[in-house]
Scaffold this motif. Structure first.
Motif, PDB file in Angstrom:
ATOM      1  N   LYS A 201       0.836  -1.201   0.000  1.00 20.68           N
ATOM      2  CA  LYS A 201       0.000   0.000   0.000  1.00 20.68           C
ATOM      3  C   LYS A 201       0.874   1.255   0.000  1.00 20.68           C
ATOM      4  O   LYS A 201       1.866   1.335   0.717  1.00 20.68           O
ATOM      5  CB  LYS A 201      -0.911  -0.024   1.230  1.00 20.68           C
ATOM      6  N   ASP A 202       0.508   2.211  -0.821  1.00 24.97           N
ATOM      7  CA  ASP A 202       1.219   3.491  -0.953  1.00 24.97           C
ATOM      8  C   ASP A 202       2.640   3.314  -1.512  1.00 24.97           C
ATOM      9  O   ASP A 202       3.501   4.181  -1.328  1.00 24.97           O
ATOM     10  CB  ASP A 202       1.307   4.231   0.400  1.00 24.97           C
ATOM     11  N   HIS A 203       2.875   2.188  -2.172  1.00 26.78           N
ATOM     12  CA  HIS A 203       4.196   1.956  -2.778  1.00 26.78           C
ATOM     13  C   HIS A 203       4.075   1.301  -4.147  1.00 26.78           C
ATOM     14  O   HIS A 203       4.753   1.699  -5.098  1.00 26.78           O
ATOM     15  CB  HIS A 203       5.055   1.079  -1.859  1.00 26.78           C
ATOM     16  N   GLY A 204       3.231   0.295  -4.257  1.00 26.36           N
ATOM     17  CA  GLY A 204       3.080  -0.416  -5.526  1.00 26.36           C
ATOM     18  C   GLY A 204       3.446  -1.885  -5.391  1.00 26.36           C
ATOM     19  O   GLY A 204       3.753  -2.378  -4.295  1.00 26.36           O
ATOM     20  N   ALA A 205       3.432  -2.587  -6.498  1.00 27.45           N
ATOM     21  CA  ALA A 205       3.694  -4.029  -6.515  1.00 27.45           C
ATOM     22  C   ALA A 205       5.176  -4.313  -6.734  1.00 27.45           C
ATOM     23  O   ALA A 205       5.859  -3.593  -7.465  1.00 27.45           O
ATOM     24  CB  ALA A 205       2.867  -4.696  -7.609  1.00 27.45           C
ATOM     25  N   GLU A 206       5.656  -5.373  -6.094  1.00 26.20           N
ATOM     26  CA  GLU A 206       7.039  -5.829  -6.238  1.00 26.20           C
ATOM     27  C   GLU A 206       7.030  -7.359  -6.371  1.00 26.20           C
ATOM     28  O   GLU A 206       6.255  -8.043  -5.703  1.00 26.20           O
ATOM     29  CB  GLU A 206       7.888  -5.450  -5.017  1.00 26.20           C
ATOM     30  N   THR A 207       7.885  -7.881  -7.238  1.00 26.33           N
ATOM     31  CA  THR A 207       8.061  -9.326  -7.329  1.00 26.33           C
ATOM     32  C   THR A 207       9.154  -9.722  -6.349  1.00 26.33           C
ATOM     33  O   THR A 207      10.270  -9.202  -6.400  1.00 26.33           O
ATOM     34  CB  THR A 207       8.460  -9.753  -8.750  1.00 26.33           C
ATOM     35  N   ALA A 208       8.821 -10.632  -5.445  1.00 30.94           N
ATOM     36  CA  ALA A 208       9.748 -10.936  -4.358  1.00 30.94           C
ATOM     37  C   ALA A 208       9.651 -12.404  -3.951  1.00 30.94           C
ATOM     38  O   ALA A 208       8.766 -13.144  -4.381  1.00 30.94           O
ATOM     39  CB  ALA A 208       9.462 -10.033  -3.163  1.00 30.94           C
ATOM     40  N   MET A 209      10.597 -12.796  -3.087  1.00 31.01           N
ATOM     41  CA  MET A 209      10.587 -14.107  -2.449  1.00 31.01           C
ATOM     42  C   MET A 209      10.923 -13.920  -0.976  1.00 31.01           C
ATOM     43  O   MET A 209      11.528 -12.911  -0.589  1.00 31.01           O
ATOM     44  CB  MET A 209      11.605 -15.048  -3.100  1.00 31.01           C
TER      45      MET A 209
END
Length: 222
Positions: A67-75
């Motif tokens: 929220k208030d940052h955006g989407a990230e692809t992570a593990m």
């Protein structure tokens, strides 16, 4: 591997007091880092994260919606638990990944079947290596690596080099490292130790009759 969605909120307060308050409110602190980008402090609702972990492996590819940052692809890189109360989650580390760049991850090993050496000869199953470290694209990461041990007999071993994986997945561990083996039954070893340590009792001998010289002389006079 399919990406799984997980929601998080960007955290703006820091310090031990803030973290304790966060946990009392039912959330856990977390952090996202990697790929030479800024570190993003996070907070995740604990019940949401527990449900996520129950449904997915720790190696799952995550679509982290912040929220208030955006989407990230992570593990998930690490999950910290309380040293005594193991069910209490303290912190979670997430690392950014690119779908086009390989990652190095430890994948759990799962044994299939019961070795013939255990079923028929009462051998002892040894399973010292529980994970394989692999290097591949995130989309190719397996949730687990299965090893069939049905035909494994006493004194037989499965090494890392015996595990078959697709060419696109590189195993980092030494090929001669033992994953699983069947040792001889411990009963035989214990029995041998008991025999070696057993004290041998000396037979009791009856004391022989003492024939004195005097008795012999008396018999001669008769």
């Amino acid at each position: 591997m399919q990406q799984v969605r997980l929601e998080a909120v960007k955290r703006n307060s820091f310090g031990k007091g803030s973290v304790r308050a966060l946990r009392r409110a039912g959330s856990i602190p977390a952090v996202l880092y990697g790929r030479y980008q800024d570190v993003v402090p996070l907070q995740i609702e604990e019940h949401v994260f527990r449900t996520f972990l129950r449904k997915n492996s720790e190696n799952v590819l995550i679509d982290l919606e912040i929220k208030d940052h955006g989407a990230e692809t992570a593990m998930i890189r690490e999950i910290q638990q309380h040293p005594v109360m193991k069910q209490t989650l303290l912190h979670a580390d997430f690392v950014r990944v690119s779908l086009d760049e390989p990652v190095t991850v430890a994948v759990p090993i799962v044994l299939n079947g019961t070795p013939i050496g255990v079923r028929e000869s009462e051998g002892v199953l040894e399973f010292p290596l529980r994970e394989l470290t692999v290097h591949c694209l995130p989309t190719l990461l397996p949730d687990e690596i299965q090893v069939d041990v049905n035909e494994l007999d006493v004194n037989e071993i499965v090494h890392v080099g015996d595990v078959f994986l697709p060419d696109e997945i590189q195993v980092v561990d030494d090929s001669q490292t033992m994953i699983v083996a069947v040792s001889p039954p411990k009963v035989e070893e214990e029995a041998a130790e008991e025999i070696e340590g057993e004290e041998i009792e000396e037979p009791e001998l009856e004391e022989p009759e003492l024939i004195t010289r005097r008795r012999s002389e008396d018999e001669d006079e008769e």
